[in-house]
Motif scaffolding. Structure first.
Motif, PDB file in Angstrom:
ATOM      1  N   MET A 441      51.350  22.868  58.423  1.00  0.00           N
ATOM      2  CA  MET A 441      50.461  23.346  59.475  1.00  0.00           C
ATOM      3  C   MET A 441      50.610  24.859  59.635  1.00  0.00           C
ATOM      4  O   MET A 441      49.630  25.581  59.759  1.00  0.00           O
ATOM      5  CB  MET A 441      50.839  22.626  60.759  1.00  0.00           C
ATOM      6  CG  MET A 441      49.685  22.297  61.650  1.00  0.00           C
ATOM      7  SD  MET A 441      50.291  21.600  63.188  1.00  0.00           S
ATOM      8  CE  MET A 441      50.287  19.876  62.826  1.00  0.00           C
ATOM      9  N   PHE A 443      51.744  26.978  57.415  1.00  0.00           N
ATOM     10  CA  PHE A 443      51.251  27.681  56.234  1.00  0.00           C
ATOM     11  C   PHE A 443      49.719  27.775  56.259  1.00  0.00           C
ATOM     12  O   PHE A 443      49.144  28.810  55.937  1.00  0.00           O
ATOM     13  CB  PHE A 443      51.719  26.977  54.954  1.00  0.00           C
ATOM     14  CG  PHE A 443      51.162  27.593  53.694  1.00  0.00           C
ATOM     15  CD1 PHE A 443      51.467  28.909  53.360  1.00  0.00           C
ATOM     16  CD2 PHE A 443      50.314  26.882  52.863  1.00  0.00           C
ATOM     17  CE1 PHE A 443      50.939  29.497  52.207  1.00  0.00           C
ATOM     18  CE2 PHE A 443      49.785  27.455  51.708  1.00  0.00           C
ATOM     19  CZ  PHE A 443      50.099  28.766  51.383  1.00  0.00           C
ATOM     20  N   TYR A 444      49.094  26.689  56.680  1.00  0.00           N
ATOM     21  CA  TYR A 444      47.629  26.682  56.774  1.00  0.00           C
ATOM     22  C   TYR A 444      47.148  27.803  57.716  1.00  0.00           C
ATOM     23  O   TYR A 444      46.271  28.588  57.380  1.00  0.00           O
ATOM     24  CB  TYR A 444      47.176  25.319  57.299  1.00  0.00           C
ATOM     25  CG  TYR A 444      45.681  25.070  57.246  1.00  0.00           C
ATOM     26  CD1 TYR A 444      45.004  25.059  56.038  1.00  0.00           C
ATOM     27  CD2 TYR A 444      44.962  24.820  58.405  1.00  0.00           C
ATOM     28  CE1 TYR A 444      43.638  24.801  55.979  1.00  0.00           C
ATOM     29  CE2 TYR A 444      43.595  24.558  58.360  1.00  0.00           C
ATOM     30  CZ  TYR A 444      42.935  24.545  57.151  1.00  0.00           C
ATOM     31  OH  TYR A 444      41.591  24.298  57.104  1.00  0.00           O
ATOM     32  N   CYS A 445      47.778  27.905  58.884  1.00  0.00           N
ATOM     33  CA  CYS A 445      47.401  28.945  59.849  1.00  0.00           C
ATOM     34  C   CYS A 445      47.700  30.339  59.305  1.00  0.00           C
ATOM     35  O   CYS A 445      46.923  31.270  59.481  1.00  0.00           O
ATOM     36  CB  CYS A 445      48.162  28.760  61.157  1.00  0.00           C
ATOM     37  SG  CYS A 445      47.747  27.246  62.019  1.00  0.00           S
ATOM     38  N   ARG A 446      48.840  30.476  58.659  1.00  0.00           N
ATOM     39  CA  ARG A 446      49.236  31.803  58.174  1.00  0.00           C
ATOM     40  C   ARG A 446      48.347  32.221  57.005  1.00  0.00           C
ATOM     41  O   ARG A 446      48.022  33.390  56.856  1.00  0.00           O
ATOM     42  CB  ARG A 446      50.711  31.813  57.770  1.00  0.00           C
ATOM     43  CG  ARG A 446      51.614  31.574  58.985  1.00  0.00           C
ATOM     44  CD  ARG A 446      53.040  31.877  58.659  1.00  0.00           C
ATOM     45  NE  ARG A 446      53.228  33.307  58.435  1.00  0.00           N
ATOM     46  CZ  ARG A 446      54.358  33.847  58.013  1.00  0.00           C
ATOM     47  NH1 ARG A 446      55.395  33.081  57.765  1.00  0.00           N
ATOM     48  NH2 ARG A 446      54.457  35.137  57.845  1.00  0.00           N
ATOM     49  N   GLN A 447      47.946  31.256  56.183  1.00  0.00           N
ATOM     50  CA  GLN A 447      47.052  31.594  55.083  1.00  0.00           C
ATOM     51  C   GLN A 447      45.746  32.163  55.633  1.00  0.00           C
ATOM     52  O   GLN A 447      45.085  32.977  55.010  1.00  0.00           O
ATOM     53  CB  GLN A 447      46.770  30.346  54.227  1.00  0.00           C
ATOM     54  CG  GLN A 447      46.346  30.633  52.787  1.00  0.00           C
ATOM     55  CD  GLN A 447      45.101  31.488  52.645  1.00  0.00           C
ATOM     56  OE1 GLN A 447      44.039  31.125  53.171  1.00  0.00           O
ATOM     57  NE2 GLN A 447      45.216  32.615  51.956  1.00  0.00           N
ATOM     58  N   ARG A 448      45.396  31.757  56.835  1.00  0.00           N
ATOM     59  CA  ARG A 448      44.157  32.255  57.447  1.00  0.00           C
ATOM     60  C   ARG A 448      44.368  33.595  58.151  1.00  0.00           C
ATOM     61  O   ARG A 448      43.456  34.114  58.762  1.00  0.00           O
ATOM     62  CB  ARG A 448      43.597  31.229  58.427  1.00  0.00           C
ATOM     63  CG  ARG A 448      43.202  29.898  57.792  1.00  0.00           C
ATOM     64  CD  ARG A 448      42.231  30.084  56.649  1.00  0.00           C
ATOM     65  NE  ARG A 448      41.736  28.811  56.133  1.00  0.00           N
ATOM     66  CZ  ARG A 448      41.946  28.372  54.897  1.00  0.00           C
ATOM     67  NH1 ARG A 448      42.640  29.102  54.039  1.00  0.00           N
ATOM     68  NH2 ARG A 448      41.451  27.219  54.502  1.00  0.00           N
ATOM     69  N   GLY A 449      45.601  34.090  58.137  1.00  0.00           N
ATOM     70  CA  GLY A 449      45.823  35.441  58.652  1.00  0.00           C
ATOM     71  C   GLY A 449      46.698  35.541  59.890  1.00  0.00           C
ATOM     72  O   GLY A 449      46.963  36.622  60.386  1.00  0.00           O
ATOM     73  N   MET A 450      47.144  34.394  60.435  1.00  0.00           N
ATOM     74  CA  MET A 450      47.957  34.468  61.647  1.00  0.00           C
ATOM     75  C   MET A 450      49.420  34.704  61.295  1.00  0.00           C
ATOM     76  O   MET A 450      49.921  34.155  60.321  1.00  0.00           O
ATOM     77  CB  MET A 450      47.857  33.158  62.430  1.00  0.00           C
ATOM     78  CG  MET A 450      46.465  32.864  62.922  1.00  0.00           C
ATOM     79  SD  MET A 450      46.407  31.198  63.595  1.00  0.00           S
ATOM     80  CE  MET A 450      44.819  30.661  62.957  1.00  0.00           C
ATOM     81  N   SER A 451      50.094  35.481  62.126  1.00  0.00           N
ATOM     82  CA  SER A 451      51.530  35.672  61.933  1.00  0.00           C
ATOM     83  C   SER A 451      52.231  34.367  62.285  1.00  0.00           C
ATOM     84  O   SER A 451      51.639  33.488  62.908  1.00  0.00           O
ATOM     85  CB  SER A 451      52.027  36.789  62.835  1.00  0.00           C
ATOM     86  OG  SER A 451      51.935  36.376  64.183  1.00  0.00           O
TER      87      SER A 451
END
Lengths: 492, 251
Positions: A441, A443-451
């Motif tokens: 979860m 990694f999915y968010c971070r791949q979209r640009g979130m720290s």
């Protein structure tokens, strides 16, 4: 070495950010002599110019307290509290204020810093307010005394009484005598009994029959003085068919020593009345090593005394070194309803033992519990709850949902539900889950640009959404920000 | 130099060697298809480009626009324009798709030092983009991927790609689990995003997807490296003869 300086600066910023209410207001105050004795109780009562019956009530509680022991059943661990090494009363000097203009400017500044408006003129005329934002009347409690209560006049027109407890004791003794201690008796538990003996202020609310309180009421508690406990007492009565929504907020300076906060809140809802009580608890949680922080031992209970009455507790608990708190509902009136919505977040070395009690006494009473516990860092987070149906509580229904979310490897989440049904027509449902924030979860968010931190905050906000929706609008936004701040540094 | 340069990349996952000296260049604006049998390392390449944990690079480098990205966190890479359309999009309970999109977009913009989108601007952008993909407002209010059908999940990936406007999009088996109608919608969505400024890597098992997203080049992977490269006709040849012919070349 600019790089080093920059780092130092950054670390400092993070620290301040994590608990941004940690400042101390420099103000002269008047304190009771250190320690707890009958004299302390008399001192407080005299400071408040209380009638004799009130002093007698306090002294009885004090005598009872001497025979009681601190409860040990909660899953919290803390050094022994030395009750003689604290102050039980501290008030800013300069008393008997005729108007807000006389409030010490330092105190006004404190509340300004906290974002709590105390000047009605400013609230009314000042800044342009976003459309639809509701006005909120505020009672500000600074250490042991209430320093300001806003919108009193306007509320009075509607028949609503909203004033500091100490004033209510003098001005509305009949109401206070009738209801004080009627939900949480002086003998209830160690901390409640202590509170009964030494409580210094708090808010009193009475909403008369058929009245819908025209605005949100709110109390803002601030502990400022060192080595001082805060013992406030709040009493809210909604008469037949009345409605009131009440918000409570609290902060304290960062200090190395632990400070005790032992409050009592009593709610009484008569026939067809409804009380909605929301808390955003943000007491100082202690530093990264678990030093300092508030010990929050609070007794909150609502009595659905009348038929079809309703009491709803919503709490967002992010602060305090130790939280020991079980806002409960006694469902006495037939067809009455109790609700408990809770978000409890623990990080660092915080320990939370919190939950609720739903005591079904009347027929066809219903209750609903939604609890979301989030543990990060080295913290421990326990949900402890009791749902019981009395022999006569035919058709009682409860739905409980307890979810826990773990962030990291060193924290713990525990769920301790007690269920007692003494009649066969009761229907109790209990759901519980424990989950970890999954790497996928994040990694999915971070791949979209979130720290990492933005991602965690987003996932956590999703986790607590059901409860956030129960909060009044303005509080929900605050709470959401607070959740992000509380979890700062929880992911590496 | 090509926009993406993967140079002699060796990658281990839990001590198992998956990529064995993979070399690959993708030009600016190029759509490159990567085909290969199961276990050839296609998805590993996708994850390594995006920066997933536990993928240990033991040798080689990955340059994006001339800059090595291997030391960058996943969110830094995202801000640089790397986007991965997941083979199995992850569910994020309680977080509305709209909120997720907005948080992601503003996070990227913040990292790049750009101004955040205002609510009306953002709503307009999403409304227009989602219309083409047959995504209605109701779906945007639902929690990210929770209870989404396979087709909805993949369309949601393409929606995110369209909103985030990456410079390098990696589509990992975007066709898996899609029926032909859903496949067409997704492919059209991808084609609409083709641009001289955007490179794409389309990872797929089957040639079918490449009828709809026609690649500029096709690379064939086997045993952790690229074993053959060619034009779009290479895909047809594979479809006819299978992957077995390349197994020896990789050995």
């Amino acid at each position: 070495m600019p790089a080093v300086l920059e780092t130092v600066e950054q670390v400092r910023c993070i620290d301040v950010d994590q608990y941004k209410y940690g400042f101390v207001t420099d103000i002269e105050s008047e304190k009771a002599p250190k320690g707890l004795s009958e004299d302390t109780v008399r001192f407080i009562s005299a400071k408040k110019s209380e009638p004799e019956w009130m002093l007698a009530w306090r002294l009885e509680a004090y005598k009872r307290w001497l025979t009681m022991r601190e409860p040990t059943w909660a899953r919290v661990d803390y050094p022994k509290i030395d009750y003689q090494n604290a102050y039980y009363y501290s008030a800013p000097k300069k008393k008997a204020l005729a108007s807000l203009d006389e409030v010490d400017p330092e105190i006004l500044k404190t509340y300004e810093k906290l974002g709590i408006p105390l000047r009605e003129q400013e609230i009314l005329a000042g800044v342009v307010r976003p459309e639809g934002e509701r006005r909120v009347a505020v009672d500000a409690v600074f250490d042991s005394v209430s320093v300001a209560t806003t919108f009193k006049e306007e509320l009075k027109k509607a028949g609503v009484i909203f004033m500091p407890m100490s004033e209510a004791i003098r001005e509305h003794p009949d109401l206070v005598k009738k209801y004080l201690g009627s939900v949480v008796p002086t003998s209830d538990n160690f901390f409640a009994t202590l509170n009964s003996a030494v409580f210094s202020d708090g808010s009193f609310v009475y909403v008369p029959e058929g009245v819908r309180c025209p605005m949100e009421l709110s109390t803002y508690f601030r502990i400022n003085e060192a080595n001082t406990g805060q013992f406030e007492r709040t009493l809210i009565i909604a008469d037949k068919g009345a409605y009131v929504s009440y918000l409570e907020g609290c902060t304290a300076p960062m200090r190395d020593e632990n400070q005790l906060h032992a409050a009592v809140v009593e709610l009484v809802a008569l026939d067809d009345a409804e009380i909605k009580y929301s808390t955003v608890q943000n007491w100082y949680p202690g530093d990264a090593d678990g030093k300092g922080g508030i010990f929050n031992f609070v007794t909150k209970r609502g009595d659905c005394r009348g038929v079809r009455s309703k009491i709803s507790w919503t709490q967002v608990e992010t602060g305090s070194a130790i939280t020991w708190k079980y806002p409960s509902c006694i469902l006495r009136g037939d067809n009455s309803r109790g609700e408990f919505y809770s978000i409890a977040i623990s990080n660092g070395h915080q320990q939370v033992d919190s939950g609720t009690k739903m005591l079904h006494l009347g027929k066809n009473t219903t209750s609903r519990i939604i609890s979301k516990g989030i543990a990060a860092g080295k913290s421990n987070n326990t949900y402890r709850g009791l749902v019981s149906a009395h022999r006569k509580a035919k058709g009682a229904r409860n739905f409980t949902n307890c979810d826990s979310l773990l962030i990291g490897h060193e924290c713990g989440a525990h769920t301790v539900p007690y269920i007692e049904a003494k009649n066969s027509s009761a229907t109790f449902e209990h759901e519980a889950t424990t989950s970890k924030i999954s790497e996928d979860m994040l990694f999915y968010c971070r791949q979209r640009g979130m720290s990492a931190e933005e991602a965690t905050a987003l996932v956590v906000n999703g986790f607590v959404k059901d409860v956030l929706q129960q909060l009044p609008m303005e509080f929900a936004v605050e709470a959401q920000k607070l959740i992000s701040i509380s979890l700062e540094g929880s992911v590496g | 130099m090509a926009f993406l340069e993967v140079k002699n990349l060796h990658v281990e996952v839990e001590d198992k060697k998956i990529l064995n000296g993979l070399t690959l260049s993708v030009e600016k604006g190029q759509v490159a298809a990567i085909m290969g049998p199961n276990g050839s390392g296609k998805s590993t390449l996708a994850y390594v480009l995006a920066g997933k944990d536990n993928y240990k690079v033991t040798e080689g480098d990955v340059l994006l626009d001339g800059e090595s990205i291997l030391e960058m966190a996943p969110d830094e890479r995202a801000a640089k324009g790397v986007f991965l359309a997941f083979q199995y999009p992850v569910e994020v309970p309680g977080v509305a798709t709209m909120t997720f999109l907005r948080t992601a977009l503003n996070a990227q913009r913040k990292t790049r030092g750009e101004a955040e989108f205002s609510t009306p601007e953002f709503m307009k952008l999403v409304r227009e983009t989602s219309k083409h993909l047959g995504i209605d407002q109701e779906m945007l209010r639902r929690a990210v991927n929770v209870g989404f059908s396979g087709g909805e999940k993949k369309r949601n990936e393409i929606l995110q790609m369209a909103v985030l406007q990456p410079r390098l999009a990696v589509l990992d088996e975007t066709d898996s689990g899609l029926d032909i109608d859903a496949l067409k919608i997704v492919a059209e969505g991808v084609n609409r995003l083709r641009s001289p400024e955007r490179s794409m890597i389309v990872i797929t098992h089957y040639q079918r997807l490449l009828n709809f997203i026609v690649p500029d080049v096709v690379h064939v992977m086997a045993k952790g490296k690229v074993v053959k490269s060619g034009g779009k006709e290479l895909a047809l040849q594979l479809e006819a003869k299978g992957y077995a012919q390349f197994a020896d070349e990789a050995a």
